[in-house]
Design a protein around this motif. Structure first.
Motif, short mmCIF file in Angstrom:
data_model
loop_
_atom_site.label_atom_id
_atom_site.label_comp_id
_atom_site.label_asym_id
_atom_site.label_seq_id
_atom_site.Cartn_x
_atom_site.Cartn_y
_atom_site.Cartn_z
N GLN A 73 -5.16 8.58 -2.00
CA GLN A 73 -4.57 7.27 -2.24
C GLN A 73 -5.10 6.23 -1.25
N LEU A 74 -5.17 6.62 0.02
CA LEU A 74 -5.64 5.70 1.06
C LEU A 74 -7.09 5.29 0.81
N GLU A 75 -7.91 6.25 0.40
CA GLU A 75 -9.31 5.94 0.08
C GLU A 75 -9.39 4.92 -1.06
N LYS A 76 -8.55 5.12 -2.09
CA LYS A 76 -8.54 4.20 -3.23
C LYS A 76 -8.13 2.80 -2.80
N PHE A 77 -7.07 2.72 -1.98
CA PHE A 77 -6.59 1.41 -1.54
C PHE A 77 -7.60 0.72 -0.61
N THR A 78 -8.21 1.50 0.28
CA THR A 78 -9.19 0.94 1.22
C THR A 78 -10.40 0.39 0.48
N LYS A 79 -10.87 1.14 -0.51
CA LYS A 79 -12.01 0.70 -1.31
C LYS A 79 -11.69 -0.61 -2.03
N ALA A 80 -10.46 -0.69 -2.61
CA ALA A 80 -10.05 -1.90 -3.32
C ALA A 80 -9.93 -3.08 -2.36
N ALA A 81 -9.44 -2.82 -1.15
CA ALA A 81 -9.29 -3.89 -0.16
C ALA A 81 -10.66 -4.45 0.24
N LYS A 82 -11.65 -3.56 0.41
CA LYS A 82 -12.99 -4.00 0.78
C LYS A 82 -13.64 -4.81 -0.34
N GLU A 83 -13.48 -4.34 -1.56
CA GLU A 83 -14.09 -5.00 -2.70
C GLU A 83 -13.47 -6.37 -2.97
N ASN A 84 -12.21 -6.54 -2.60
CA ASN A 84 -11.52 -7.79 -2.89
C ASN A 84 -11.18 -8.57 -1.60
N LYS A 85 -12.00 -8.37 -0.56
CA LYS A 85 -11.70 -8.96 0.74
C LYS A 85 -11.68 -10.48 0.70
N ASN A 86 -12.57 -11.08 -0.07
CA ASN A 86 -12.67 -12.53 -0.11
C ASN A 86 -11.90 -13.16 -1.26
N ALA A 87 -11.20 -12.33 -2.03
CA ALA A 87 -10.45 -12.86 -3.18
C ALA A 87 -9.19 -13.55 -2.69
N SER A 88 -8.66 -14.47 -3.49
CA SER A 88 -7.42 -15.17 -3.14
C SER A 88 -6.26 -14.19 -3.18
N PRO A 89 -5.38 -14.19 -2.16
CA PRO A 89 -4.24 -13.26 -2.16
C PRO A 89 -3.26 -13.60 -3.27
N PRO A 90 -2.79 -12.59 -3.98
CA PRO A 90 -1.82 -12.82 -5.05
C PRO A 90 -0.46 -13.16 -4.48
N ILE A 91 0.43 -13.58 -5.36
CA ILE A 91 1.79 -13.90 -4.96
C ILE A 91 2.51 -12.61 -4.59
N GLU A 92 3.22 -12.63 -3.47
CA GLU A 92 3.99 -11.45 -3.05
C GLU A 92 5.42 -11.61 -3.53
N TYR A 93 5.95 -10.55 -4.12
CA TYR A 93 7.28 -10.61 -4.72
C TYR A 93 8.35 -10.24 -3.70
N LYS A 94 9.47 -10.85 -3.84
CA LYS A 94 10.61 -10.54 -2.98
C LYS A 94 11.27 -9.25 -3.45
N PRO A 95 11.92 -8.55 -2.55
CA PRO A 95 12.62 -7.31 -2.93
C PRO A 95 13.64 -7.58 -4.01
N PHE A 96 13.72 -6.64 -4.95
CA PHE A 96 14.66 -6.74 -6.07
C PHE A 96 15.87 -5.86 -5.80
N SER A 97 17.04 -6.40 -5.99
CA SER A 97 18.26 -5.61 -5.82
C SER A 97 18.80 -5.21 -7.17
N PRO A 98 18.81 -3.89 -7.51
CA PRO A 98 19.30 -3.45 -8.81
C PRO A 98 20.75 -3.86 -9.04
N ALA A 99 21.49 -4.09 -7.97
CA ALA A 99 22.90 -4.44 -8.13
C ALA A 99 23.04 -5.78 -8.84
N GLN A 100 21.99 -6.63 -8.76
CA GLN A 100 22.06 -7.95 -9.40
C GLN A 100 21.96 -7.86 -10.92
N GLY A 101 21.48 -6.73 -11.41
CA GLY A 101 21.33 -6.56 -12.85
C GLY A 101 20.09 -7.23 -13.36
#
Length: 378
Positions: free
Chosen positions: A349-377
């Motif tokens: 898994q780490l190899e896969k993620f590292t490879k993807a990080a290198k290949e997309n190093k100069n790409a614009s960072p995507p939007i990061e999502y806030k934690p979801f609380s299942p209690a909210q429904g």
């Protein structure tokens, strides 16, 4: 006792038992006829077959163990009885299982084993003709035993033909020796049918315990048991978690999501259910069920509740699916620090993620999502 028998499977330690009562009752020719009968058991390998039939019962028990459990669990009367009586379900199922096993034991030895014992006795009776011209001494032995015992010669026995039947058969052999051959052929055919039955039983046992059929039945069995338990205790979140796990293994993804969501609604802070549902949304082989955004929110919530390698791995996978490759790398690195054994999955898994990080190093960072609380429904 007025009886005789051959004792022992191994030739060196085998002997023929003739009781003193029988010795006093019979003359020399009759005793020789009884000995000839017992020798017939040895020559025809009956004792070996008896051991074989005992082994057959063990095979039958092994093969049908799961089937008996399935029958009891799926039996509606049993379930209704448990529900209405308020008795412990495990106790009732155990009692029912033991009852079925006892009945199977009785049926097997009374009818299958008993059938062969009766016919082996008849074959041993006929062996007298191998050593003597006539079975008259054996017939007179049966008549003496009848007079001495005081029992009716027509009285049936589960492992012997009645004395009347044995005498009549010997008289038929006196007139026509082909009856002996016919009976030998009957036994050979019966043993062949039994062997085929045991081979089929062994095949059934193998498939139930090691094959795909057994896996499917096991899954169906557990699913049915859980569904019934849910009817009795509809507010236990762990039951829905187990049901979700079963459906996930069966690739029933829609039912899996429904079960996990119900478990979360009953227990919003269960990291295991949150993690499992997140993994499904992130990696489901059926892409229509994938939802990277939900996967990330659920995985973040699970990681807040429990920092375990498999949960961090799910979070890393969720970051990866949302294009947050650097976070995927750092999270999987944390997971690897915690894991001591079976590290290959995490390293891959780490190899896969590292490879993807290198290949997309100069790409614009995507939007990061806030934690979801299942209690909210949702």
């Amino acid at each position: 006792m007025i009886t005789a028998a051959v004792m022992g499977l191994v030739k060196k330690f085998r002997y023929i038992l003739v009781t003193e009562g029988l010795l006093r009752l019979l003359n020399t020719e009759e005793i020789e006829a009884v000995i000839a009968h017992e020798i017939g058991h040895v020559k025809r390998k009956h004792l070996v077959f008896y051991l074989f039939f005992f082994t057959g019962y063990m095979l039958l028990s092994y093969a049908t163990f799961d089937l008996i459990i399935y029958f009891i669990i799926y039996s509606k009367p049993v379930f209704v009885f448990i529900s209405r009586s308020g008795l412990n379900e495990a106790m009732v199922i155990s009692a029912a299982f033991n009852l079925v096993v006892i009945l199977m034991f009785i049926v097997y030895f009374r009818y299958v084993f008993g059938y062969f014992m009766r016919n082996f006795e008849r074959q041993a009776d006929a062996y007298v003709y191998v050593l003597f011209e006539s079975a008259a001494p054996l017939i007179s032995t049966f008549e003496k035993i009848t007079l001495t015992s005081g029992q009716s010669p027509d009285k049936p026995n589960w492992h012997h033909f009645s004395i009347t039947e044995r005498v009549e058969y010997l008289k038929k052999c006196e007139d026509d020796k082909t009856w002996i051959t016919r009976h030998d052929q009957k036994i050979k055919k019966s043993i062949a049918i039994y062997l085929v039955g045991m081979i089929l039983t062994g095949g059934l046992g193998y498939h139930l315990n090691f094959g795909e059929t057994g896996k499917k039945l096991n899954n169906h069995f557990f699913e049915t048991a859980i569904q019934r338990e849910i009817q009795i205790n509809p507010n236990k979140s762990n039951l829905y978690r187990i049901l979700g796990n079963i459906n996930y293994r069966n690739k029933n993804y829609e039912e899996t999501i429904t079960a996990y969501e119900k478990a979360i609604s009953l227990k919003p802070d269960d990291p295991h259910v949150l993690n499992n549902l997140a993994w499904l949304y992130a990696t489901c082989e059926d892409k229509k069920f994938r939802d990277p955004e939900k996967a990330l929110m659920l995985a973040q919530k699970a990681a807040e509740l429990m920092e375990a390698p498999h949960i961090l791995d799910t979070l890393a996978e969720s970051y990866y699916m949302n294009g947050l490759f650097e976070k995927a790398v750092s999270t999987e690195t944390r997971a690897l620090r915690l894991i001591k054994k079976d590290r290959s999955h995490y390293e891959t898994q780490l190899e896969k993620f590292t490879k993807a990080a290198k290949e997309n190093k100069n790409a614009s960072p995507p939007i990061e999502y806030k934690p979801f609380s299942p209690a909210q429904g949702r």
